[in-house]
Scaffold this active site. Structure first.
Site, PDB file in Angstrom:
ATOM      1  N   LYS A 291       0.717  -1.103   0.052  1.00 27.21           N
ATOM      2  CA  LYS A 291       0.103   0.038   0.024  1.00 27.21           C
ATOM      3  C   LYS A 291       0.979   1.193   0.065  1.00 27.21           C
ATOM      4  CE  LYS A 291      -1.957   2.934   1.933  1.00 27.21           C
ATOM      5  NZ  LYS A 291      -1.652   4.557   1.846  1.00 27.21           N
TER       6      LYS A 291
ATOM      7  N   GLY B 253       6.925   5.279   8.072  1.00 24.75           N
ATOM      8  CA  GLY B 253       6.308   6.543   8.163  1.00 24.75           C
ATOM      9  C   GLY B 253       6.426   7.294   9.334  1.00 24.75           C
TER      10      GLY B 253
ATOM     11  N   THR C 230       6.119   8.575  13.039  1.00 25.81           N
ATOM     12  CA  THR C 230       6.346   8.029  14.367  1.00 25.81           C
ATOM     13  C   THR C 230       4.588   7.918  14.815  1.00 25.81           C
ATOM     14  OG1 THR C 230       8.363   8.514  14.865  1.00 25.81           O
ATOM     15  CG2 THR C 230       6.983   7.997  16.731  1.00 25.81           C
TER      16      THR C 230
ATOM     17  N   GLU D 200       9.682   1.584  10.941  1.00 29.75           N
ATOM     18  CA  GLU D 200      10.794   2.375  10.762  1.00 29.75           C
ATOM     19  C   GLU D 200      10.196   3.846  10.544  1.00 29.75           C
ATOM     20  OE1 GLU D 200      12.698   0.910   6.935  1.00 29.75           O
ATOM     21  OE2 GLU D 200      13.411  -0.671   8.088  1.00 29.75           O
TER      22      GLU D 200
ATOM     23  N   CYS E  91      13.996  10.519   5.979  1.00 28.29           N
ATOM     24  CA  CYS E  91      13.951  10.319   7.478  1.00 28.29           C
ATOM     25  C   CYS E  91      15.213  10.421   8.012  1.00 28.29           C
ATOM     26  CB  CYS E  91      13.332   8.787   7.619  1.00 28.29           C
ATOM     27  SG  CYS E  91      14.468   7.678   6.548  1.00 28.29           S
TER      28      CYS E  91
ATOM     29  N   GLU F   3      10.401  16.795  13.857  1.00 27.17           N
ATOM     30  CA  GLU F   3      10.801  16.460  12.496  1.00 27.17           C
ATOM     31  C   GLU F   3      10.157  17.460  11.518  1.00 27.17           C
ATOM     32  OE1 GLU F   3       9.576  12.445  10.749  1.00 27.17           O
ATOM     33  OE2 GLU F   3      11.588  12.443   9.994  1.00 27.17           O
TER      34      GLU F   3
HETATM   35  P1  NDP Z   1       2.618   8.633   7.102  1.00 32.38           P
HETATM   36  O1  NDP Z   1       2.996   7.989   8.457  1.00 32.38           O
HETATM   37  O2  NDP Z   1       1.790   9.946   7.098  1.00 32.38           O
HETATM   38  O3  NDP Z   1       2.410   7.647   5.981  1.00 32.38           O
HETATM   39  C1  NDP Z   1       3.117   6.535   5.719  1.00 32.38           C
HETATM   40  C2  NDP Z   1       2.177   5.487   5.133  1.00 32.38           C
HETATM   41  O4  NDP Z   1       1.288   5.076   6.196  1.00 32.38           O
HETATM   42  C3  NDP Z   1       1.436   5.941   4.094  1.00 32.38           C
HETATM   43  O5  NDP Z   1       0.986   4.949   2.996  1.00 32.38           O
HETATM   44  C4  NDP Z   1      -0.048   6.136   4.574  1.00 32.38           C
HETATM   45  O6  NDP Z   1      -1.141   6.382   3.894  1.00 32.38           O
HETATM   46  C5  NDP Z   1      -0.080   5.071   5.428  1.00 32.38           C
HETATM   47  N1  NDP Z   1      -1.137   5.458   6.691  1.00 32.38           N
HETATM   48  C6  NDP Z   1      -1.279   6.696   7.337  1.00 32.38           C
HETATM   49  N2  NDP Z   1      -2.245   6.184   8.454  1.00 32.38           N
HETATM   50  C7  NDP Z   1      -2.353   4.870   8.445  1.00 32.38           C
HETATM   51  C8  NDP Z   1      -3.051   4.157   9.191  1.00 32.38           C
HETATM   52  N3  NDP Z   1      -3.957   4.471  10.144  1.00 32.38           N
HETATM   53  N4  NDP Z   1      -3.151   2.733   9.090  1.00 32.38           N
HETATM   54  C9  NDP Z   1      -2.504   2.097   8.031  1.00 32.38           C
HETATM   55  N5  NDP Z   1      -1.761   2.905   7.170  1.00 32.38           N
HETATM   56  C10 NDP Z   1      -1.599   4.425   7.479  1.00 32.38           C
HETATM   57  O7  NDP Z   1       4.141   9.275   6.528  1.00 32.38           O
HETATM   58  P2  NDP Z   1       4.671  10.125   5.496  1.00 32.38           P
HETATM   59  O8  NDP Z   1       4.093   9.210   3.937  1.00 32.38           O
HETATM   60  O9  NDP Z   1       4.219  11.573   5.622  1.00 32.38           O
HETATM   61  O10 NDP Z   1       6.456   9.798   5.491  1.00 32.38           O
HETATM   62  C11 NDP Z   1       7.176  10.711   6.004  1.00 32.38           C
HETATM   63  C12 NDP Z   1       7.347   9.976   7.290  1.00 32.38           C
HETATM   64  O11 NDP Z   1       8.034   8.943   7.034  1.00 32.38           O
HETATM   65  C13 NDP Z   1       8.581  10.682   8.052  1.00 32.38           C
HETATM   66  O12 NDP Z   1       8.045  10.600   9.300  1.00 32.38           O
HETATM   67  C14 NDP Z   1       9.823  10.153   7.836  1.00 32.38           C
HETATM   68  O13 NDP Z   1      10.909  10.301   8.687  1.00 32.38           O
HETATM   69  C15 NDP Z   1       9.233   8.823   7.803  1.00 32.38           C
HETATM   70  N6  NDP Z   1      10.076   7.882   7.191  1.00 32.38           N
HETATM   71  C16 NDP Z   1      10.931   6.819   7.795  1.00 32.38           C
HETATM   72  C17 NDP Z   1      12.060   6.127   7.179  1.00 32.38           C
HETATM   73  C18 NDP Z   1      12.757   5.247   8.170  1.00 32.38           C
HETATM   74  O14 NDP Z   1      13.354   4.290   7.259  1.00 32.38           O
HETATM   75  N7  NDP Z   1      12.833   5.312   9.439  1.00 32.38           N
HETATM   76  C19 NDP Z   1      12.230   6.147   6.047  1.00 32.38           C
HETATM   77  C20 NDP Z   1      11.451   7.183   5.229  1.00 32.38           C
HETATM   78  C21 NDP Z   1      10.474   7.790   5.757  1.00 32.38           C
HETATM   79  P3  NDP Z   1      -1.314   7.856   3.118  1.00 32.38           P
HETATM   80  O15 NDP Z   1      -0.369   8.622   2.893  1.00 32.38           O
HETATM   81  O16 NDP Z   1      -2.173   7.518   1.766  1.00 32.38           O
HETATM   82  O17 NDP Z   1      -2.341   8.373   3.978  1.00 32.38           O
END
Ligand code: NDP
Length: 502
Positions: free
Chosen positions: A194, A248, A250, A270, A304, A405
């Protein structure tokens, strides 16, 4: 270029590469080996111009049921295959990704707004490697045996869990997807991916690669849609999903952990970061500037692992900042498809506003040394979500810009006097993803690496990955490690067999 012109130009470039698509791009789900149109389409927006360049379907109960059902069915065979059998499929998958290299490079810029220059720095090769590395790894690695003094022998068996839900963010969509797809499939699980709703294009092309590589139907599925109340949440609650690998924010990770707890899923988290980049006085300052430019502004700072807190020893503070600001001002911001561009657009208008809210705080409470505003760009990029690379000084460690962040091209700079002070400042956030140490003093590199509360330390460079090494975050940056055998406990179920010598 205006809207229709962008379509025509992109279509022309992709057609030259033998790749045709409808205009605007009609993104489909990929379920059970078929491209499924879906319903409830939402727009795909090009961050550099704000224009709609495609439509993607929102996966809901029906699509999630179909995808999980297909993955569960496919697992019966895929999970039982030998690692070498799976490897031959996955190698073809990797080859297909390479075949579509130029297309991925363009689509990734359209999806994310990132400069195509960055996509050409081995990004697609790394995507293919993510798949192939794990396919080979499983073939070449065995497991442990523990002979006991009383003649019994224990040995360890590992077997795949089942259906893996892979939930990925928008910042490096295709690379992060393959980083999960590789081990999930190689270790024998089947996948429902997804992607973030803001960046569906790369995942859509990945589905095409998997299809053309001949992966058995249902082994790899892609469902588009949103997070809460939509495809993302439905996957994390589904009883037939055995594991969720999430990258995504935290805060989202915490919600997913709660939602997945009813069905006690395995979780790999992550999450976010606020990583320190420590410049000690013995560092090669010119190289340190180069590393800092990448660490702070690669992918518009939407990484990230970004070195978003710059800690500089006071004795070289002025000299380093002077060099840095000069280099930052020279970064070309604008059209992501122009190979000269070094900084593209932020992902969306909402995200641009969020990042700007931190810039406004900095304007009120600190000093913006350079950047801090929307650059003046010709039409249609005047409508894009651009922000000049921004360096903020005169901040306190407790300030929001040093603690939260921002996920944009904004770096906060703090001076320090001693190594102890640098370590204390570096550890002073809830995050613990990674750190950068720039020094030519080896003893110092060893001491400081040991003292930092993070998952990865890079000394005199940034974002260099060996897929055998563990990757993950400490503190609120994540739970678990992936990479090499570190992913075993997540992607595999482990069984101990104890045999009597009789
Ligand atoms: P989000 O947490 O907003 O979203 C990540 C994914 O989770 C998306 O596909 C999103 O869908 C989905 N999602 C959101 N809410 C839910 C839920 N309740 N249940 C299941 N899935 C859900 O992150 P961002 O896309 O904004 O990405 C940026 C973040 O990712 C930053 O905090 C960054 O630090 C982190 N990141 C961490 C990395 C690591 O390796 N530690 C690497 C890269 C990024 P949708 O977008 O469609 O809402």
């Amino acid at each position: 270029m205006t809207g229709p012109k962008i379509y025509r130009e992109t279509q022309r470039r992709l057609k030259d590469l033998g790749f045709t698509f409808s205009v605007p791009i009609e993104v489909t789900h990929y379920i059970g080996g078929e491209f499924v149109q879906g319903t409830d389409p939402f727009p795909v927006i090009y961050p550099a111009t704000g224009e709609v360049i495609g439509m993607a379907p929102e996966g809901r109960e029906k699509e999630v049921e179909m995808a999980v059902g297909a993955a569960k069915e496919a697992f019966r065979n895929w999970g039982r295959m030998t690692p070498s059998q799976r490897r031959s499929y996955l190698r073809r998958f990797g080859e297909k990704i390479r075949e579509y290299k130029s297309v991925f490079e363009i689509l990734e810029s359209l999806d994310v707004g990132r400069p195509i220059y960055e996509n050409r720095l081995g990004y697609v090769e790394r995507m293919a490697h993510n798949i192939e590395f794990f396919a080979d790894f499983v073939v070449t690695h065995g497991s442990e045996a523990y002979p006991m003094e009383n003649g019994y022998i224990n040995y360890v068996l590992r077997y795949p869990v089942g259906v893996a839900a892979l939930i990925t963010p928008w910042n490096m969509p295709s690379m992060l997807a393959t980083w999960k797809i590789g081990p999930a499939l190689a270790f024998g699980n089947t996948v429902v991916l997804k992607p973030a709703e803001l960046t569906p294009l790369g995942a859509w092309l990945l589905a095409r690669c998997a299809h053309e590589a001949g992966l058995p139907p249902g082994v790899f599925n892609v469902i588009h849609g949103f997070g809460p109340g939509s495809a993302g949440e439905l996957l994390t609650r589904h009883p037939d999903v055995g594991l969720v690998s999430f990258t995504g924010e935290t805060s989202t990770g915490k919600v997913i952990m709660r939602n997945a707890s009813d069905t006690l899923k395995r979780l790999s988290m992550e999450l976010g970061g606020k990583s320190p980049n420590l410049i000690f006085e013995s560092a090669d300052l010119d190289w340190a500037v180069e590393v800092t430019l990448r660490a702070s502004f690669f992918n518009q700072g939407e990484v990230c692992l970004a070195g978003s807190r710059l800690l500089v020893q006071r004795s070289v503070y002025e000299a380093f900042l002077e060099k840095l600001v000069q280099a930052v001002k020279a970064l070309k911001v604008g059209d992501p498809l122009d190979p000269e561009t070094r900084l593209g657009a932020l992902i969306s208008e909402d995200h641009w506003r969020k990042v700007m809210s931190y810039v406004e705080i900095a304007r009120d409470t600190a000093t913006i040394l350079t950047g801090g505003k929307r650059p003046e760009l010709p039409h249609p990029f005047d409508k894009g979500y651009f922000l000049e690379p921004t360096v903020v000084v005169d901040v306190k460690p407790s300030d929001k810009v040093c603690q939260e962040e921002i996920f944009g091209p904004v770096v906060a700079v703090l001076p320090f006097d001693t190594e102890e002070e640098a370590i204390e400042l570096a550890n002073n956030t809830p995050y613990g993803l990674n750190a950068i140490i720039q020094t030519r003093d080896v003893g110092q590199a060893i001491r400081v690496s040991e003292a930092l509360e993070v998952g990865t330390v890079w000394v005199n460079d940034w974002f260099v990955r060996d897929l055998r090494a563990p990757f993950g975050g400490a503190k609120q940056s994540g739970i678990g490690r992936e990479g090499g055998h570190y992913g075993y406990d997540f992607y595999y179920e482990t069984k101990n067999v104890c045999i009597a010598n009789r």
